[in-house]
Design a protein around this motif. Structure first.
Motif, PDB file in Angstrom:
ATOM      1  N   VAL B  63       0.860  -0.887  -0.266  1.00  0.00           N
ATOM      2  CA  VAL B  63      -0.105   0.024   0.202  1.00  0.00           C
ATOM      3  C   VAL B  63       0.807   1.216  -0.052  1.00  0.00           C
ATOM      4  O   VAL B  63       1.647   1.470   0.819  1.00  0.00           O
ATOM      5  N   HIS B  64       0.109   2.028  -0.689  1.00  0.00           N
ATOM      6  CA  HIS B  64       1.188   3.464  -0.719  1.00  0.00           C
ATOM      7  C   HIS B  64       0.141   4.798  -0.659  1.00  0.00           C
ATOM      8  O   HIS B  64      -0.878   4.915  -1.009  1.00  0.00           O
ATOM      9  N   SER B  65       0.641   4.512   0.830  1.00  0.00           N
ATOM     10  CA  SER B  65      -0.373   5.151   1.868  1.00  0.00           C
ATOM     11  C   SER B  65       0.158   7.004   1.812  1.00  0.00           C
ATOM     12  O   SER B  65       1.261   7.402   1.074  1.00  0.00           O
ATOM     13  N   SER B  66      -0.629   8.269   2.851  1.00  0.00           N
ATOM     14  CA  SER B  66      -0.242   9.453   3.278  1.00  0.00           C
ATOM     15  C   SER B  66       0.960   9.215   3.609  1.00  0.00           C
ATOM     16  O   SER B  66       1.762  10.442   3.287  1.00  0.00           O
ATOM     17  N   THR B  67       1.683   7.966   4.082  1.00  0.00           N
ATOM     18  CA  THR B  67       2.770   7.906   4.596  1.00  0.00           C
ATOM     19  C   THR B  67       4.094   7.532   4.207  1.00  0.00           C
ATOM     20  O   THR B  67       4.702   6.661   4.849  1.00  0.00           O
ATOM     21  N   GLY B  68       3.459   7.186   2.767  1.00  0.00           N
ATOM     22  CA  GLY B  68       4.834   6.372   2.228  1.00  0.00           C
ATOM     23  C   GLY B  68       4.162   5.185   1.931  1.00  0.00           C
ATOM     24  O   GLY B  68       3.303   4.528   2.319  1.00  0.00           O
ATOM     25  N   HIS B  79      -9.348  -8.625  12.019  1.00  0.00           N
ATOM     26  CA  HIS B  79      -9.919  -8.608  13.579  1.00  0.00           C
ATOM     27  C   HIS B  79     -10.010  -7.048  13.549  1.00  0.00           C
ATOM     28  O   HIS B  79      -9.920  -6.634  14.804  1.00  0.00           O
ATOM     29  N   GLY B  80     -10.410  -6.085  12.013  1.00  0.00           N
ATOM     30  CA  GLY B  80     -10.050  -4.785  13.013  1.00  0.00           C
ATOM     31  C   GLY B  80      -8.958  -4.315  12.910  1.00  0.00           C
ATOM     32  O   GLY B  80      -9.213  -2.787  14.220  1.00  0.00           O
ATOM     33  N   HIS B  81      -7.858  -4.883  13.079  1.00  0.00           N
ATOM     34  CA  HIS B  81      -6.690  -4.599  14.152  1.00  0.00           C
ATOM     35  C   HIS B  81      -5.949  -3.295  13.152  1.00  0.00           C
ATOM     36  O   HIS B  81      -6.851  -3.237  11.716  1.00  0.00           O
ATOM     37  N   GLU B  82      -5.273  -2.130  13.505  1.00  0.00           N
ATOM     38  CA  GLU B  82      -5.109  -0.850  12.919  1.00  0.00           C
ATOM     39  C   GLU B  82      -3.305  -1.534  12.607  1.00  0.00           C
ATOM     40  O   GLU B  82      -3.054  -1.569  13.599  1.00  0.00           O
ATOM     41  N   TYR B  83      -2.702  -1.164  11.591  1.00  0.00           N
ATOM     42  CA  TYR B  83      -1.718  -0.867  11.274  1.00  0.00           C
ATOM     43  C   TYR B  83      -1.463  -0.119  10.223  1.00  0.00           C
ATOM     44  O   TYR B  83      -1.067   0.076   9.467  1.00  0.00           O
ATOM     45  N   GLU B  84      -0.161   0.677  11.339  1.00  0.00           N
ATOM     46  CA  GLU B  84       0.390   1.534  10.803  1.00  0.00           C
ATOM     47  C   GLU B  84      -0.142   3.240  10.329  1.00  0.00           C
ATOM     48  O   GLU B  84      -0.544   3.524   9.461  1.00  0.00           O
ATOM     49  N   GLY B  85      -1.865   2.900  10.869  1.00  0.00           N
ATOM     50  CA  GLY B  85      -2.478   3.782  10.119  1.00  0.00           C
ATOM     51  C   GLY B  85      -3.939   3.395   9.359  1.00  0.00           C
ATOM     52  O   GLY B  85      -4.736   4.199   8.523  1.00  0.00           O
ATOM     53  N   ILE B  98      -8.471  -1.999   2.686  1.00  0.00           N
ATOM     54  CA  ILE B  98      -7.973  -0.920   3.376  1.00  0.00           C
ATOM     55  C   ILE B  98      -8.092   0.369   3.031  1.00  0.00           C
ATOM     56  O   ILE B  98      -7.862   1.120   2.208  1.00  0.00           O
ATOM     57  N   VAL B  99      -8.379   0.877   4.044  1.00  0.00           N
ATOM     58  CA  VAL B  99      -7.946   3.035   3.991  1.00  0.00           C
ATOM     59  C   VAL B  99      -7.137   3.758   4.723  1.00  0.00           C
ATOM     60  O   VAL B  99      -6.903   2.155   5.868  1.00  0.00           O
ATOM     61  N   GLU B 100      -6.823   4.839   5.146  1.00  0.00           N
ATOM     62  CA  GLU B 100      -6.677   5.001   6.587  1.00  0.00           C
ATOM     63  C   GLU B 100      -7.829   6.719   6.424  1.00  0.00           C
ATOM     64  O   GLU B 100      -8.472   7.119   5.614  1.00  0.00           O
ATOM     65  N   ILE B 101      -7.395   6.840   7.375  1.00  0.00           N
ATOM     66  CA  ILE B 101      -8.072   8.425   8.010  1.00  0.00           C
ATOM     67  C   ILE B 101      -7.793   9.733   7.528  1.00  0.00           C
ATOM     68  O   ILE B 101      -6.460   9.451   7.751  1.00  0.00           O
ATOM     69  N   GLY B 102      -8.549  10.283   6.717  1.00  0.00           N
ATOM     70  CA  GLY B 102      -7.553  11.939   5.619  1.00  0.00           C
ATOM     71  C   GLY B 102      -7.373  12.507   6.993  1.00  0.00           C
ATOM     72  O   GLY B 102      -8.056  12.371   7.967  1.00  0.00           O
ATOM     73  N   PRO B 103      -7.480  13.997   6.460  1.00  0.00           N
ATOM     74  CA  PRO B 103      -7.371  14.854   7.525  1.00  0.00           C
ATOM     75  C   PRO B 103      -8.054  15.883   7.851  1.00  0.00           C
ATOM     76  O   PRO B 103      -8.469  15.924   8.612  1.00  0.00           O
ATOM     77  N   ASP B 104      -9.119  15.664   6.738  1.00  0.00           N
ATOM     78  CA  ASP B 104      -9.945  15.541   7.389  1.00  0.00           C
ATOM     79  C   ASP B 104     -11.358  14.648   8.306  1.00  0.00           C
ATOM     80  O   ASP B 104     -12.903  15.046   8.209  1.00  0.00           O
ATOM     81  N   GLY B 105     -10.682  13.869   7.908  1.00  0.00           N
ATOM     82  CA  GLY B 105     -11.640  12.479   9.238  1.00  0.00           C
ATOM     83  C   GLY B 105     -12.135  11.750   8.314  1.00  0.00           C
ATOM     84  O   GLY B 105     -12.639  10.748   9.266  1.00  0.00           O
ATOM     85  N   VAL B 108     -10.002   6.965   3.426  1.00  0.00           N
ATOM     86  CA  VAL B 108      -9.179   7.462   1.798  1.00  0.00           C
ATOM     87  C   VAL B 108      -8.374   6.498   1.581  1.00  0.00           C
ATOM     88  O   VAL B 108      -8.489   5.764   2.923  1.00  0.00           O
ATOM     89  N   ARG B 109      -8.859   5.692   0.484  1.00  0.00           N
ATOM     90  CA  ARG B 109      -8.068   4.671   0.067  1.00  0.00           C
ATOM     91  C   ARG B 109      -7.201   5.377  -0.231  1.00  0.00           C
ATOM     92  O   ARG B 109      -6.713   6.047  -1.586  1.00  0.00           O
ATOM     93  N   PRO B 110      -6.071   4.086  -0.229  1.00  0.00           N
ATOM     94  CA  PRO B 110      -4.846   4.638  -0.372  1.00  0.00           C
ATOM     95  C   PRO B 110      -4.641   3.867  -1.732  1.00  0.00           C
ATOM     96  O   PRO B 110      -5.200   3.021  -2.468  1.00  0.00           O
ATOM     97  N   PHE B 111      -3.029   3.907  -2.314  1.00  0.00           N
ATOM     98  CA  PHE B 111      -2.861   3.436  -3.693  1.00  0.00           C
ATOM     99  C   PHE B 111      -2.474   1.781  -2.925  1.00  0.00           C
ATOM    100  O   PHE B 111      -1.209   1.537  -2.196  1.00  0.00           O
TER     101      PHE B 111
END
Lengths: 162, 355
Positions: B63-68, B79-85, B98-105, B108-111
């Motif tokens: 995954v390429h998210s906003s954090t690389g 089971h709902g675990h979170e890993y590196e956001g 797989i999603v992450e929380i964007g700046p507006d809450g 957001v789907r990463p690449f």
């Protein structure tokens, strides 16, 4: 529903993997197989063609053979016929020759016989002449032994001469 | 006989699959979730459930998210675990992705180019295809193929390859079939093999790969490019100046619009046909199998008799799917060949004039 939405990750992998698979198979897979099969098909076709050609050639060979045999048989017959004719001719010629020869020999024999006969006749004649002279001499001598006989003789000779 | 046995065993295992699946939902059979869970995609490869534990093969997530870039196994976010956001969305637009929380809450789907169940199945199927075809090609390199024909597996492959090559490609594409044969053969065997793997209910198979729109889309795009990149003048003339009354093409280009639309509807139909057929087949078999568990809840008599009926239907459906697996591969290849043939046709007399 997201079933109809293509997922970007799967799109990405599918494009790469399918392209790689396609590249490898197009390079080393299918053309090798199809090429070989086509070559084999061509070879089989060629072999069938060659077999057909061989068959026709064989058939023509058989025909040639039959023709040659027929010719040979005809030749054989002709030669036999000629030989028979020749034999007949030779026999006839030999017979004629023999006949001619026999005739000639007969002729010669006849001539010889004739000559012998004439010679014999001549000898006989001479012998007869000698004998008759001798007989005549004896007769004459007997007749002339007397004077009357001598006189009669001279008279007759004078008669005959006059 | 052996084949029948394989199908039977396959079917039995297929039926075993939902047995354990039904156990997890506390007696309630969630047919829709089970079916869509199967025909959809997932980060891990769920095999079965044993004594209350899910047996899942974890697969790598990339995954390429906003954090690389993040690379981790799918077991990290189960089971709902979170890993590196990053975590799996519960519901909403990106449910089970797989999603992450964007700046507006918001989520957001990463690449996301994770090796999901479908990608793993794709890799497995592709590797299998490569092994099969290359080992067959190896036979020809090792033997004097002019002298003898292969027997056994190579002979079977030769028969199938030549069937597709001679009956489908040669007849449909026309004189330039040599150029397109590798693509069409690859497409046929790729689809056919993956269709068959999709019917196999246990681990290396069972993924709904050719019933996934992304896969069929790529295949259809390949055909689209094969048709349009090498099309001749005649093809383009037919699109931009088709035969027809002048008034239909001159002031308002109605015919041209239709033709250009046709350029895209052809591969689109290929994409949807394959996707819908395979997906529906999987859904139908799963639905039939689910009937057993639904009926079992009503009562033992109905459950027992329904099980028998469903078994019969299941066998029938599996046989049908075997047929469909072949037919769809055949149809996709044949239509691709026909489209390619159309794009190459008609121009030969022109080409000879040009030359």
């Amino acid at each position: 529903m997201n079933l109809m939405l293509p997922d970007s990750g799967l799109l990405f992998w599918m494009t790469i993997i399918f392209a790689v698979v396609f590249f490898i198979l197009a390079k080393f897979g299918f053309p090798v197989i199809t090429g070989m099969v086509e070559k084999r098909t061509k070879r089989i076709d060629d072999a069938i063609g060659a077999a057909r050609e061989a068959e026709t050639r064989l058939r023509s060979l058989a025909q040639d053979q039959e023709r040659i045999i027929a010719e040979a048989q005809a030749e054989h017959g002709r030669i036999l016929k000629e030989a028979a004719e020749e034999r007949e001719k030779m026999i006839v010629a030999a017979q004629e020759q023999a006949r001619a020869e026999a005739g000639k020999i007969l002729e010669e024999a006849r001539e010889k016989i004739q000559e012998e006969k004439e010679a014999a006749l001549r000898d006989i004649r001479r012998e007869v002449a000698v004998l008759s002279v001798a007989i005549a001499e004896k007769v004459v001598r007997k007749e002339l032994s007397t004077a009357e006989g001598q006189k009669e003789m001279v008279d007759r000779i004078f008669d005959e001469l006059s | 006989m052996r084949k029948m046995l394989v199908i039977f065993i396959a079917l039995l295992t297929f039926m075993a699959h939902p047995v354990f699946a039904s156990g997890s939902s506390e007696g309630e059979v969630d047919v829709a979730e089970m079916i869509f869970g199967h025909i959809g995609d997932s980060y891990g490869w769920h095999i079965t459930e044993w004594n209350g534990h899910h047996v899942t093969i974890p697969l790598p997530c990339i995954v390429h998210s906003s954090t690389g870039w993040h690379v981790f196994m799918s077991s990290k976010i189960e089971h709902g675990h979170e890993y590196e956001g990053l975590f799996l969305a519960e519901d909403g637009r990106y449910a089970d992705k797989i999603v992450e929380i964007g700046p507006d809450g918001s989520q957001v789907r990463p690449f996301d180019i994770s090796i999901t169940k479908n990608v793993a199945s794709l890799m497995f199927g592709s590797a299998l295809l490569l092994i099969i075809v290359l080992s067959c090609a190896r036979w020809y390199r090792k033997h004097d193929a002019l002298e003898k024909a292969p027997g056994g597996f190579a002979g079977l492959m030769e028969m199938m390859i030549m069937m597709v090559h001679d009956d489908l490609i040669k007849d449909s594409v026309g004189p330039d079939h040599r150029k397109y044969a590798p693509y069409l053969l690859t497409a046929f065997f790729f689809i056919f093999l993956n269709n068959l793997l999709g019917i196999v209910p246990f681990f290396p198979g069972g993924a709904n790969l050719t019933g996934n729109i992304a896969v069929t889309m790529v295949l259809a795009l390949f055909t689209f490019f094969a048709v349009n990149l090498f099309a001749n003048k005649h093809y383009w003339k037919e699109i931009f100046w088709p035969d027809g009354p002048i008034f239909l093409k001159c002031p308002i280009p109605i015919l041209q619009v239709i033709e250009i639309l046709g350029m895209f509807t052809k591969p689109f139909s290929l994409m949807v046909r394959l996707f819908a057929n395979i997906m529906a087949g999987h859904a139908m078999i799963l639905g039939l199998v689910s009937v057993i568990f639904v009926a079992a809840r009503i009562g033992p008599v109905i459950g027992g008799s329904m099980t028998l009926i469903t078994m019969v239907f299941g066998v029938f459906m599996d046989c049908l799917e075997l047929l469909v697996a072949f037919i769809q591969a055949y149809v996709f290849t044949m239509l691709s060949a026909v489209f390619i043939g159309l794009s190459r046709q008609g121009g030969h007399e022109e080409a000879t004039h040009d030359n």
